[in-house]
Design an enzyme around this catalytic site. Sequence first.
Site, PDB file in Angstrom:
ATOM      1  N   ARG A 162      -5.316   5.911  -8.445  1.00 47.83           N
ATOM      2  CA  ARG A 162      -4.972   7.296  -8.763  1.00 47.83           C
ATOM      3  C   ARG A 162      -5.209   7.580 -10.252  1.00 47.83           C
ATOM      4  O   ARG A 162      -5.653   8.672 -10.608  1.00 47.83           O
ATOM      5  CB  ARG A 162      -3.536   7.601  -8.354  1.00 47.83           C
ATOM      6  CG  ARG A 162      -2.480   6.964  -9.233  1.00 47.83           C
ATOM      7  CD  ARG A 162      -1.086   7.348  -8.801  1.00 47.83           C
ATOM      8  NE  ARG A 162      -0.740   6.764  -7.527  1.00 47.83           N
ATOM      9  CZ  ARG A 162       0.314   7.122  -6.815  1.00 47.83           C
ATOM     10  NH1 ARG A 162       1.102   8.084  -7.240  1.00 47.83           N
ATOM     11  NH2 ARG A 162       0.599   6.533  -5.681  1.00 47.83           N
ATOM     12  N   ALA A 171      -1.605   5.814   1.505  1.00 43.84           N
ATOM     13  CA  ALA A 171      -2.798   4.965   1.614  1.00 43.84           C
ATOM     14  C   ALA A 171      -2.818   4.269   2.967  1.00 43.84           C
ATOM     15  O   ALA A 171      -1.778   4.000   3.567  1.00 43.84           O
ATOM     16  CB  ALA A 171      -2.817   3.923   0.492  1.00 43.84           C
ATOM     17  N   LEU A 207       0.870  -1.169   0.000  1.00 39.86           N
ATOM     18  CA  LEU A 207       0.000   0.000   0.000  1.00 39.86           C
ATOM     19  C   LEU A 207       0.909   1.222   0.000  1.00 39.86           C
ATOM     20  O   LEU A 207       1.907   1.255   0.722  1.00 39.86           O
ATOM     21  CB  LEU A 207      -0.884   0.021   1.251  1.00 39.86           C
ATOM     22  CG  LEU A 207      -2.203  -0.754   1.220  1.00 39.86           C
ATOM     23  CD1 LEU A 207      -2.856  -0.700   2.603  1.00 39.86           C
ATOM     24  CD2 LEU A 207      -3.152  -0.209   0.182  1.00 39.86           C
ATOM     25  N   ASP A 208       0.562   2.241  -0.789  1.00 37.52           N
ATOM     26  CA  ASP A 208       1.363   3.453  -0.838  1.00 37.52           C
ATOM     27  C   ASP A 208       1.478   4.102   0.546  1.00 37.52           C
ATOM     28  O   ASP A 208       0.631   3.881   1.420  1.00 37.52           O
ATOM     29  CB  ASP A 208       0.740   4.473  -1.800  1.00 37.52           C
ATOM     30  CG  ASP A 208       0.886   4.045  -3.260  1.00 37.52           C
ATOM     31  OD1 ASP A 208       1.677   3.124  -3.530  1.00 37.52           O
ATOM     32  OD2 ASP A 208       0.203   4.644  -4.109  1.00 37.52           O
ATOM     33  N   LEU A 209       2.497   4.950   0.707  1.00 30.31           N
ATOM     34  CA  LEU A 209       2.669   5.693   1.961  1.00 30.31           C
ATOM     35  C   LEU A 209       1.407   6.487   2.314  1.00 30.31           C
ATOM     36  O   LEU A 209       1.016   6.564   3.476  1.00 30.31           O
ATOM     37  CB  LEU A 209       3.846   6.661   1.835  1.00 30.31           C
ATOM     38  CG  LEU A 209       5.261   6.105   2.053  1.00 30.31           C
ATOM     39  CD1 LEU A 209       6.283   7.182   1.726  1.00 30.31           C
ATOM     40  CD2 LEU A 209       5.444   5.636   3.488  1.00 30.31           C
TER      41      LEU A 209
END
EC number: 5.4.99.25
Length: 313
Positions: free
Chosen positions: A186, A54, A50-52
Amino acid sequence: MSAPLRPRVPRRALHGVLLLDKPVGLSSNDALQKAKRLMRAEKAGHTGTLDLLASGLLPLCFGAATKFSQASLDADKRYTATLRLGQTRAGGDLEGEVLRERPVAVTPDAIAAACARFSGLIKQVPPMHSALKKDGKALYEYARAGIEVERAPRQVTIHAIDILSWAPEQHQLVLDVRCSKGTYIRTLAEDIGELLGCGAHLSALRRTASGGLDLADAVTLDQLAALTEPERDTLLRRPDCLLADQPEVRLPANEAARFLQGLRRRTPLADADAVRVYGPEPAAFLGSAHITAGELIADRLLSPPEVQALLQS
């Protein structure tokens, strides 16, 4: 004078899946390492980053469960995505610099039509700020160097997009997105914004489900730290929870022993790309397999000690 060394924490063999609610600002690997230390686990891995920026569901696999992490990687996902309309940013999310501002004059009907347009089988161009690799190098590395490379569109499936809320004053749109693996939310946010004629970026993202696993059952790192070790252990789910959507095959004791040796077994069952296999005891999970032309063929197997450890847990 050097600082005293911390005492080495003894590790232990753990087998199972922990559902973690990852916070914003922490990388998936950092979250994994923190949970691994708290659990004192010998071996651990996560099931896709998971992205930073998110938050949300991050299934963590310990011990034998790491053998089946690919199933969670391949599973459908569900997200709560917050879009800020009227503003496009570098990278498509809140972290990037503002590239363009446009007036927002959209109706709820127009938003619903735009979401419907991106439902089903679609093609996406992967964003530059992604871990996808080009010539052995992650795209985000090119992006950080100010280099844009050509990316081929990829086919993904958006199963459903439901509108949770629309706040016209704040230009904020919140969506519930159910999608296949490899979907870039995104990019979806940017594409919806362009179709509406005002642009958009993703201002927040929270993963709420992965396959049959749900965020409602997850625990935060703070909650995990506040528990005793026996209480933490009770949170571990069996490794086969990652395969819950696959058909079940049960073998008698003699067949189970041969299957664990990697031997093919004859079966009257229909062909199947993926099944989960058990011994005679209800809790005796043995591994994953597929069925071709009347043969049960092992894919990922537990070792006999791992089977016994799970039966005793």
